[in-house]
Each structure stands twice: as C-alpha cells, then as structure tokens.
Design a protein around this motif. Structure first.
Motif, short mmCIF file in Angstrom:
data_model
loop_
_atom_site.label_atom_id
_atom_site.label_comp_id
_atom_site.label_asym_id
_atom_site.label_seq_id
_atom_site.Cartn_x
_atom_site.Cartn_y
_atom_site.Cartn_z
N LEU A 178 -26.23 -21.56 6.68
CA LEU A 178 -26.15 -22.40 5.64
C LEU A 178 -27.70 -21.89 5.04
CD1 LEU A 178 -23.84 -24.99 6.66
CD2 LEU A 178 -23.04 -22.55 6.04
N LEU A 179 -27.42 -21.28 3.92
CA LEU A 179 -29.13 -22.05 3.20
C LEU A 179 -29.17 -22.79 2.37
CD1 LEU A 179 -29.17 -17.72 2.44
CD2 LEU A 179 -30.19 -19.54 3.89
N TYR A 180 -30.13 -23.61 2.69
CA TYR A 180 -29.87 -24.61 1.51
C TYR A 180 -31.17 -25.42 0.54
CZ TYR A 180 -32.65 -26.14 5.53
OH TYR A 180 -33.61 -26.53 6.47
N GLY A 181 -32.13 -26.10 0.02
CA GLY A 181 -32.71 -26.18 -0.60
C GLY A 181 -32.97 -27.73 -1.49
N GLY A 182 -33.66 -28.16 -1.99
CA GLY A 182 -33.29 -28.84 -3.02
C GLY A 182 -34.12 -28.38 -4.13
N PHE A 183 -34.14 -28.76 -5.62
CA PHE A 183 -33.59 -28.73 -7.45
C PHE A 183 -35.73 -28.82 -7.45
CE2 PHE A 183 -29.31 -27.69 -7.36
CZ PHE A 183 -29.17 -26.65 -7.03
N ASP A 184 -36.38 -29.85 -6.68
CA ASP A 184 -37.58 -29.99 -7.03
C ASP A 184 -38.79 -29.05 -6.49
OD1 ASP A 184 -37.87 -31.32 -4.25
OD2 ASP A 184 -37.64 -32.97 -5.15
N GLY A 185 -37.70 -28.09 -5.57
CA GLY A 185 -38.67 -27.62 -4.83
C GLY A 185 -39.79 -27.81 -3.47
N SER A 186 -39.84 -28.99 -3.82
CA SER A 186 -40.62 -29.80 -2.30
C SER A 186 -39.77 -29.31 -1.00
CB SER A 186 -40.69 -31.48 -2.86
OG SER A 186 -39.38 -31.75 -2.62
N ALA A 187 -40.97 -29.57 -0.39
CA ALA A 187 -39.83 -29.42 1.32
C ALA A 187 -39.33 -30.92 1.81
CB ALA A 187 -41.74 -30.03 2.36
N GLU A 188 -40.01 -31.95 1.21
CA GLU A 188 -39.34 -33.18 1.33
C GLU A 188 -38.17 -33.31 1.39
OE1 GLU A 188 -42.20 -33.02 -0.04
OE2 GLU A 188 -43.80 -33.70 1.80
N THR A 189 -37.36 -32.67 -0.38
CA THR A 189 -36.48 -32.72 -0.84
C THR A 189 -35.48 -31.72 0.04
OG1 THR A 189 -36.76 -33.93 -3.02
CG2 THR A 189 -35.00 -32.31 -3.09
N THR A 190 -35.45 -30.41 0.43
CA THR A 190 -35.46 -29.52 1.27
C THR A 190 -34.70 -29.67 2.68
OG1 THR A 190 -35.94 -27.75 0.06
CG2 THR A 190 -35.48 -27.02 2.15
N ALA A 191 -35.72 -30.95 3.33
CA ALA A 191 -35.54 -31.31 4.34
C ALA A 191 -34.42 -32.29 4.72
CB ALA A 191 -36.82 -31.84 5.16
N ALA A 192 -34.46 -33.37 3.24
CA ALA A 192 -33.16 -34.06 3.26
C ALA A 192 -32.08 -33.78 3.29
CB ALA A 192 -34.17 -35.14 1.92
N VAL A 193 -32.48 -32.39 2.26
CA VAL A 193 -31.09 -31.78 2.09
C VAL A 193 -29.98 -30.94 3.25
CG1 VAL A 193 -29.54 -29.64 1.00
CG2 VAL A 193 -31.20 -31.18 -0.20
N GLY A 194 -30.56 -30.30 4.15
CA GLY A 194 -30.56 -29.91 5.00
C GLY A 194 -29.75 -30.94 6.26
N ARG A 195 -30.34 -32.08 6.46
CA ARG A 195 -29.72 -33.20 6.76
C ARG A 195 -28.85 -33.63 6.56
NH1 ARG A 195 -35.74 -35.46 6.69
NH2 ARG A 195 -35.21 -36.86 5.06
N GLU A 196 -28.51 -34.02 4.93
CA GLU A 196 -27.20 -34.80 4.75
C GLU A 196 -26.29 -33.00 5.09
OE1 GLU A 196 -26.98 -36.10 0.84
OE2 GLU A 196 -29.02 -36.38 0.30
N VAL A 197 -26.33 -31.82 5.06
CA VAL A 197 -26.23 -31.16 5.22
C VAL A 197 -25.44 -31.27 7.03
CG1 VAL A 197 -25.62 -28.49 5.40
CG2 VAL A 197 -26.11 -29.47 3.77
N VAL A 198 -25.88 -31.22 7.71
CA VAL A 198 -25.49 -31.38 9.03
C VAL A 198 -25.13 -32.53 9.06
CG1 VAL A 198 -27.03 -31.48 11.60
CG2 VAL A 198 -28.14 -30.35 9.70
#
Length: 308
Positions: free
Chosen positions: A255-275
């Motif tokens: 699974l590929l994921y990310g945040g639309f603001d491009g920040s590592a923090e948002t991407t990691a937060a999205v990753g946690r929600e996906v898991v």
C-alpha cells in the motif's frame, strides 16, 4: 443491492444497483442516446443477460438469454403498464426468483449458431505464458470478461504478428473465467479482499482517499490521486495494478500512502490510520512507522470475487 451490472447506451456501467435504482433506469429510457439497458449478473457468465429497448412513443422490447442460442427469448410489451412489467421482470431476473418470467409473453428468437473458433496455433511455451498472464489478472479480480479477452488478444502481439484472434481470445478468457466462477462458488464467509474494501471504505469516510487497483504504477498513482480526492481530504492510500498482481501471486499487498500537504508528519499520521483501519477489518500490516516505507498487508489470502 442487486448482484448485477447495468450498461446503458451512454456507455456508463453501474455495479450493484438497488431495485429502486434499476426501476429509475428503466423508467427513464426512451430518449435519444438513452434507449436501452443491458443487465448482467455478478459474476457475469458468457451469453447470460437480460436487456430492454424502448424508444419514446413506441413499444418495449424485453429479451433474456440463458447461454445457448436456442435459449434467447423476446417479449414485446405495450401500454401504460409496460414499464411496470419490464421493471418487475428485470428485478426478478436479477434476484433469480422462481417464476420471474411468468408475466411477459415470450417467444424464442431464431439466433444463428456461432462460427466455430479455430484452435490456437501456439507452441507450448507461448500458450503457457499467455494463460498464466490471463489467470494472474483474473485472480486479481478487477478485470471484466471483456478486459480479459482484450488482454488475451494483445498479449503476444509482436510487430505484425497477431497470433490470437478476437474470437480465440474471448473463448480463452471465457473458459478461464468460468473456472474461476466455479472456484469462488465454494468460498464461504468474508474474504481478505472484502476486508480490505471494508478498511478502505472506513478510511474514505475519515477523510483519506482510498483506491484499489488504481493506475498502473506508483508514478501514475501519485500523479493522479489528487484528482480523485475530495477538497477536504487529508491524505491518500492506494495500490496499483502491479501490487494487485503481486497479491494475486501470494506475495502480499503493498500500500502506498501520503499526506496532501507533503509533510513527513502528515504522511506518517496517514500511515498510522491506514494500519489501524486494516487491523479493525481483521488484516495484519507490516510497517515500521517510517513515512518513507510502504505498508505491506501480509499474510493475505487473495480470494477476490469477480466484479463483472
């Protein structure tokens, strides 16, 4: 919901419509560019369908076919009750109700027998390669019969050499499709791909755009996922067709994921929600919390029910 796919003259394809939606589609037809419906069951089977044609001010022509050419029937309906009768017949057909065809006056259509399809002129290696690729996409579960036939026709094309005709491709795709339909008839309970869809549905509701079998690769997926998203979406998760192939082959799903603001923090937060959504749906995920790493769903029993 009815386990059907409805095709309309404008080229749209509607999957698993409600009885009310089907009634609305029937009632509206008659105008230019919107004069017929073709209804197929899920899973689709070769030469099994129902269809209706109506032009404003004219009669209603209702047909159904149950496989062989001599199992193709037609009924012509007229008058103010025609739309109600057509809707009832199509709904009963979709539900496979006993006696669904008792109302209309059916007549068997004299359909010509299909031309014989010559056997494939392929050596053992090419035949094996072709069938393996069609099976891989078939097991992936997102292709229709028509898409599988197109794949079979084009897969071995090289220059001017086209060793598989359209008819041979349809015959091959239909044979493998019917084998898969028979396999999935024995499946019981909720499958892992269904659990995945449940997780993605929850993520979508929570503001994370979630797409299955989306585009052909990561480059295209990242480029196009924004256009799929609602204005208030915080992030995204998807897997592309190569990921589907891997899952179908028993290697888990990336699974590929990310945040639309491009920040590592948002991407990691999205990753946690996906898991978390995967876990809530009963799926295991491997991820070390690093926003630069993909999420892998494994172990995974990829028994995806056919969508067409």
């Amino acid at each position: 919901m009815l386990a059907i796919t409805v095709h309309t003259e404008d080229g749209r394809r509607r999957v698993r419509v409600s009885a009310q939606e089907l009634a609305g589609l029937v009632a509206r037809i008659g105008g230019e560019g919107d004069r017929f419906l073709v209804v197929q069951r899920i899973p689709d089977l070769p030469d099994v369908f129902a269809q209706v044609w109506h032009e404003a001010g004219g009669t209603w022509t209702l047909e159904h076919r149950a496989g062989a050419p001599d199992r193709h029937f037609e009924a012509v309906l007229d008058g103010p009750e025609a739309v109600t009768a057509v809707t009832a017949a199509l709904t009963g057909w979709a539900r496979q109700q006993d006696g669904w065809d008792a109302g209309p006056a059916w007549a068997r259509l004299d359909m010509p027998a299909p031309e014989p399809v010559p056997p494939l002129d392929l050596d053992e290696e090419e035949r094996g390669e072709l069938e393996a690729r069609v099976r891989e996409v078939l097991v992936g579960g997102y292709a229709t019969r028509a898409q599988l036939a197109e794949l079979a026709e084009d897969y071995l094309v090289s220059g001017d050499r086209r060793p598989v005709s359209a008819a041979q491709a349809r015959q091959l795709a239909d044979r493998l499709w019917c084998e898969r339909v028979a396999e999935q008839a024995a499946w019981e309970g909720e499958t892992d791909p269904k659990r995945l869809t449940r997780a993605f549905t929850a993520l979508e509701a929570a503001g994370i755009t979630a797409r299955e079998n989306f585009t052909c690769c990561r480059t295209c997926g990242h480029a196009e996922i924004g256009a799929e998203s609602a204005p208030d979406a915080r992030g995204f998760v998807y897997f592309h067709s190569q990921c589907t192939d891997s899952a179908a082959s028993g290697h888990g799903l990336t699974l590929l994921y990310g945040g639309f603001d491009g920040s590592a923090e948002t991407t990691a937060a999205v990753g946690r929600e996906v898991v978390a959504a995967l876990a809530a749906a009963g799926l295991a995920a491997q991820w070390n919390g690093d926003a630069r790493r993909a999420i892998t769903v494994t172990p995974l029993d990829w028994r995806k029910r056919l969508v067409g």
